[in-house]
Design a protein around this motif. Structure first.
Motif: not given
Ligand SMILES: [Zn+2]
Length: 432
Positions: A396-397, A420-423, A389-390, A412-414
């Protein structure tokens, strides 16, 4: 580079951020008290009610305030006779100890220094020092010149007594047993020291170890650009403590059951006039005494990353905090050409650590499930994020999670928002 630069290291992000913090606002976060113990344990002093002062108490407090002000002025102005004039003439040990502190603070070089009585604390009678002797909790607010952007809080406890109509400082350890008086000693309290200074870096070493101080300065100046490149941040200046005295390093600064090689210890600055709320305004790096000759650019890059990111807040999960620091360290390792070492390291983690990866390692899972591989596993997760993702999106995350509550929903929201992924999907992608 041998493999042993990482054998006994590993670092806590900080001791205690997790338990001490009370989120205050989106931009800063504040704590009731800088020391983690104070919030969770019963510390009677914190709840001692303020009682109405009698005229004689008001006089005492005014004299103590004047004395504290004069003490700070004497240190800043280099006026040793004035400084010594406030100390009990009959206590030679106290005088010698404080003269050393005076010399050390002068050597370190302070931009500002203030001593303030802690609000709400009722002076505690200390009859062993005479009829009119009281211990006060004092906030020492100290800003190292060229290093700190704001004054940092250091807790001290001083006992003052009236002698022949004059108030003097007669002792400095009557409150030392209180839980929140600090688990470590400040470097200036630990006897003779030497200072090695460079742009944005100040290293404190024992007097006979100037060469090691200069070495650490060189290593720090190599580590800093790597940290800046990855985090897009850097502290204006950083203090490195590399003393031989074990009291400079807290026993609780350990990781995975063994002492950390170094810790980025957060600096707290009061953010309100009563000094009941604090924010993180940077960090200093304290190196374990037994590691002070070995600590290198890689270890410092790791710690400086924590230092650069910690003002963002404390909500980022352990895998991200440690994984990012590892990522910066490994990027520097690659830049320095240790490609074979890096390939071996990566292979070992893929073989031993990754198969055990089930969920992103947060507190409790971090050491428990992956043991010595916890840092490496976290590195591979962050590296995967950066590759996919760079760096800007990873930063930012990080910034968003740092200021969020450290809970599964926020994480999870972040993950969904930034990647656009999950744990589970992220774990699967890293293992691939
Ligand atoms: Zn770390």
């Amino acid at each position: 580079m041998g493999g042993d630069f990482r054998t006994r290291r590993r670092v806590l992000w900080t001791a205690g951020v997790v338990v001490l913090a009370v989120a205050a606002s989106a931009v800063t976060w504040a704590v009731r008290r800088p020391d983690e113990r104070a919030v969770t344990s019963s510390v009677p002093a914190l709840v001692t009610p303020t009682v109405a002062a009698t005229p004689s108490e008001a006089r005492m407090v005014a004299q103590v305030d004047a004395l504290l002000k004069a003490r700070a002025a004497a240190v800043l102005g280099g006026k040793l006779p004035a400084f010594l004039g406030q100390l009990d003439p009959g206590n030679a040990k106290l005088r010698a100890r404080h003269q050393q502190v005076f010399g050390n603070l002068r050597k370190i070089g302070l931009r500002t220094l203030t001593y303030r009585r802690e609000a709400g604390w009722v002076p505690e009678k200390q009859a062993q020092h005479g009829a009119n002797a009281y211990a006060f909790r004092i906030m020492m607010l100290v800003q190292v010149n060229g290093i700190d952007t704001a004054a940092r809080y250091v807790p001290v406890g001083y006992t003052f007594a009236e002698r022949n109509g004059r108030w003097l400082l007669v002792d400095d350890d009557d409150l030392a047993a209180e839980a929140d008086r600090g688990k470590t000693r400040e470097p200036w309290d630990l006897g003779p020291l030497e200072v090695v200074r460079g742009p944005g870096v100040l290293v404190i070493v024992p007097p006979s170890e100037r060469a090691n101080g200069r070495r650490l300065l060189r290593e720090a100046r190599i580590a800093t650009p790597a940290v800046r490149a990855a985090t897009r941040r850097a502290q204006a200046g950083i203090l490195i403590v590399a003393l031989g005295d074990g009291r400079s390093f807290a026993a609780e600064w350990e990781t995975g059951g063994h002492p950390a090689a170094a810790v980025a210890v957060q600096n707290y600055t009061p953010i309100n006039a009563e000094a009941t709320q604090f924010k993180v305004n940077g960090s200093r790096v304290v190196i374990h005494p037994s590691e002070r000759s070995d600590a290198d650019r890689f270890l410092l890059a790791h710690e400086f990353t924590h230092a650069a990111l910690s003002p963002l807040g404390h909500g980022a999960p352990t895998w991200l905090v440690e994984g990012f620091a590892e990522y910066v360290e490994m990027e520097l390792t690659a830049d320095e050409g240790h490609t074979q070492w890096l390939a071996d390291h990566r292979r070992a983690i893929r073989r031993e650590g990754l198969p055990k990866l089930k969920v992103l390692p947060i507190d409790g899972v971090f050491h428990g499930a992956y043991d010595e591989q916890s840092y490496g596993v976290s590195w591979l997760i962050v590296e995967h994020l950066v590759t996919t993702y760079g760096l800007p999106r990873v930063n930012a995350f990080y910034a968003e999670l740092a200021k969020s509550p450290d809970d599964p929903t926020a994480r999870d929201q972040a993950l969904a928002k930034h990647f656009k992924t999950t744990d589970a999907a992220l774990v699967a992608a890293v293992k691939e």
